[in-house]
Design an enzyme around this catalytic site. Structure first.
Site, PDB file in Angstrom:
ATOM      1  N   GLY A  14      -6.005   5.298  -6.947  1.00 28.08           N
ATOM      2  CA  GLY A  14      -5.927   4.463  -5.749  1.00 28.08           C
ATOM      3  C   GLY A  14      -7.300   4.001  -5.314  1.00 28.08           C
ATOM      4  CB  ALA A  15     -10.413   3.996  -7.172  1.00 26.61           C
ATOM      5  CG  ASP A  64       3.502   3.947 -11.185  1.00 25.97           C
ATOM      6  OD1 ASP A  64       3.272   4.769 -10.262  1.00 25.97           O
ATOM      7  OD2 ASP A  64       4.634   3.467 -11.387  1.00 25.97           O
ATOM      8  CB  VAL A  65      -0.376   8.394  -9.696  1.00 20.54           C
ATOM      9  CG1 VAL A  65      -1.801   7.877  -9.811  1.00 20.54           C
ATOM     10  CG2 VAL A  65       0.221   8.082  -8.324  1.00 20.54           C
ATOM     11  CG  ASN A  91      -7.433   7.876  -2.444  1.00 19.95           C
ATOM     12  OD1 ASN A  91      -7.571   8.228  -1.284  1.00 19.95           O
ATOM     13  ND2 ASN A  91      -7.242   6.605  -2.780  1.00 19.95           N
ATOM     14  CB  SER A 143      -2.617  12.897   5.646  1.00 18.80           C
ATOM     15  OG  SER A 143      -2.455  12.384   6.953  1.00 18.80           O
ATOM     16  CE1 TYR A 157       0.747   8.737   3.813  1.00 18.49           C
ATOM     17  CE2 TYR A 157       0.526  10.098   5.771  1.00 18.49           C
ATOM     18  CZ  TYR A 157      -0.045   9.400   4.728  1.00 18.49           C
ATOM     19  OH  TYR A 157      -1.413   9.370   4.604  1.00 18.49           O
ATOM     20  CB  ALA A 159       8.035  15.637   3.672  1.00 20.27           C
ATOM     21  CE  LYS A 161      -0.804  11.531   1.842  1.00 20.13           C
ATOM     22  NZ  LYS A 161      -1.700  11.354   0.680  1.00 20.13           N
TER      23      LYS A 161
END
Length: 256
Positions: A14-15, A64-65, A91, A143, A157, A159, A161
């Site tokens: 995600g860089a 695509d991770v 990330n 996060s 989101y 859950a 994290k």
């Protein structure tokens, strides 16, 4: 240009923008060869080109991770390009949906696949390379939502994290014998394209008023923390969670 990471190779997922871009730039500025991994191939290429023009050795890789096959190719490409893999910064992340009761099964799964499964996919591919080289550093970007809830994001989101923090701690336990340190970074409210997309100026102003340091974070705040956690200056730290939120989670300025 610094030298704290000279001779090291780093993947940052995600860089292409936001926090990931700034972390990748910081690692490259400190001497690391950087793989700019992102699902947006064009944006990743542009970012890598900009890094190269500033003296950072960088290569863009479309990834695509949420795909194990893509994660495998990412690690293979890194080792082919630079001969080693020393640092992985997980990330990449997304947010989809609104209130819990309105999240669709597809939105739930998509967020889990990227935010949590993506960490697993990339880490499980990277760990053997690091172990063979007698060590490495994995940094998972969680996060403050992983410590409480997300005020701007949905339940999936939050859950995901929380899951990243739990996975981080267990990875640290299991991988320590191979010299692999694993830590998590928990950003607070940060002015990134994702946040600006999800919130209104009024909402951002309300959040800022709750932050003791009286400002939103900038991506460089997290890049500084990330550099510490992947450098030798944190050589005795693993399994920890570093919160970078300006004091937001202290709650001292929240209305009760």
């Amino acid at each position: 240009m610094g030298s704290r990471l000279a001779g090291r190779t780093a993947i940052v997922t995600g860089a292409a923008q936001g926090i990931g871009r700034r972390i990748a730039e910081e690692l490259g500025t400190e001497g690391a060869d950087v793989i700019v991994a992102d699902i947006d191939a064009a944006a990743a290429a542009d970012t890598a080109d900009e890094f190269e023009s500033s003296g950072i050795t960088a290569t863009a890789v479309e990834c695509d991770v949420s795909s194990m096959a893509d994660a495998e190719r990412l690690v293979e490409r890194t080792v082919e390009e630079f001969g080693s893999l020393d640092i992985l910064v997980n990330n990449a992340g997304i947010s989809r949906g609104e209130r819990f009761q309105d999240i669709t099964p597809e939105e739930w799964q998509q967020v889990m696949d990227v935010n949590l499964n993506g960490v697993y996919n990339c880490s499980v591919q990277a760990a053997p390379e690091m172990a063979e080289a007698d060590g490495g550093r994995i940094l998972n970007i969680s996060s403050i939502a992983g410590q409480n809830i997300s005020y701007e994001g949905p339940a999936n989101y939050t859950a995901s994290k929380w899951g990243v923090i739990g996975l981080t701690k267990h990875m640290a336990w299991d991988l320590a014998e191979y010299g692999i340190r694993v830590n998590a970074l928990c950003p607070g409210g940060t002015l990134t394209p994702l946040i600006e997309e999800l919130t209104t100026p009024e909402e951002r102003s309300e959040t800022r008023e709750k932050i003791p340091l009286d400002r939103w974070a900038e991506p460089e705040d997290h890049a500084d923390a990330a550099l510490f956690l992947v450098s030798d200056r944190s050589s005795y730290i693993t399994g920890t969670t570093l919160t970078v939120d300006g004091g937001l989670t202290l709650g001292i300025r929240h209305e009760v």
